[in-house]
Design an enzyme around this catalytic site. Sequence first.
Site, PDB file in Angstrom:
ATOM      1  NE  ARG A 246      -3.803  -2.494   1.791  1.00 14.58           N
ATOM      2  CZ  ARG A 246      -4.298  -3.571   2.676  1.00 14.58           C
ATOM      3  NH1 ARG A 246      -3.764  -3.430   3.967  1.00 14.58           N
ATOM      4  NH2 ARG A 246      -4.859  -4.222   2.061  1.00 14.58           N
ATOM      5  N   GLY A 343     -11.172  22.444 -22.138  1.00 16.87           N
ATOM      6  CA  GLY A 343     -11.284  21.400 -23.166  1.00 16.87           C
ATOM      7  C   GLY A 343     -10.020  20.758 -23.553  1.00 16.87           C
ATOM      8  CD  GLU A 366      -0.922  -4.320  -3.739  1.00 13.09           C
ATOM      9  OE1 GLU A 366      -1.213  -4.900  -2.810  1.00 13.09           O
ATOM     10  OE2 GLU A 366      -0.336  -4.521  -4.713  1.00 13.09           O
ATOM     11  CD  GLU A 370     -14.670   2.219  -0.902  1.00 10.12           C
ATOM     12  OE1 GLU A 370     -15.081   3.368  -1.375  1.00 10.12           O
ATOM     13  OE2 GLU A 370     -14.021   1.509  -1.644  1.00 10.12           O
TER      14      GLU A 370
END
Length: 382
Positions: A246, A343, A366, A370
């Site tokens: 992580r 744009g 990984e 949540e």
Amino acid sequence: MDLQPTEDKRLIRDTARRIAADRLAPLAERLDRGEGRKEFLSNLKLLAENGFCGLNVRADYGGSEAGPVGFALAIEALAEGCASTAVTLSVTNMVGEIIQACGSEEQRAEYLPKICDGTWPAAGFCLTESGAGSDPAGMRTSARMDGNGWVLNGSKLYITSGEIAGLFVVWAVTDPDAPKGKGISCFLVEADTPGVIVGPAEKKMGQTGSATNAVTFEDCRIPASAIMGDVNDGFRIAVGELAGGRIGIASVALGIARAAMDLAIGYVREREQFGRKIADMQGVQWMIADRETELEAARLLILQAAALKASGAPFAKAASMAKLYATEAAQRATYTALQLHGGAGYIRDYPLERLARDVRITTIYEGTSEIQRMIIARETLR
């Protein structure tokens, strides 16, 4: 805690930046179009030769001993040039760290030098399955003893670098009667082992230069020595090593966001509307100020997690905090950068639309945002 990089860590970061600018960034657009595979592999070999495939591996196994902080700085710098290359290196390094931490001396001596020197372009981390993503303990891939070896059967999904990996770390159920998560073991499987079947690359939204494949094991026979660590202790290994991974993904996200914001800052300094540079407009300045503050906070969270890991202290909560905050902040930064281009940011002639696609996956792989919140809450409330 002193989070300022030491001189050797700055050298690692600066070398990564140079390679990213000279070799990775010029290729990133072609990789996104499905081209430049030969050059991609050449860049991986160059990175291995410069010590980036074993950043936290001991020198006697071919590693560069840069440590977790050096790893984080290097991956961020590489991601500024090409997210696909950076995530390939992040996962390869994670596999090397797993082998160093959990492998036998024979496994370390056999496999780590081949990872570190680029003998294998990459290494793969085979954990996720179709029914076991955020809940890896629910995996169904099995390994059973047969004579003097193991037989693997099952399929893993979304494996980074599946088609170029020379070695896979594979998790499989070895005791189906054990409580959930308790009967899982970890194995080292070479990619050319009979019974290993790598599926075609997934057609992805972003990071298309990094191949993502299903890896299937059909009566795949491996020796008894292929097991890493103790039988039925593999899930603990997976959970521990995901925390380190992580830090890598947080660093990838930060690198992508940094590239996006640097492009945006250069653009607003030149772009004129209503008779003046848009960089002189307060609304634009506040957008940049908010994003720059968030990215600096993300960097400090990443470095804190890396420093804790380097010191041997518990770092899972810090790594989840870094991954959650950095990846979410990177989404905001990249989309702000695209917005500041107007744009033009939506047109493929500019890199912003690619960066916006590349960063999206960082809140998912990984461990989703949540899942990171669940880990942070669990560790806080424990």
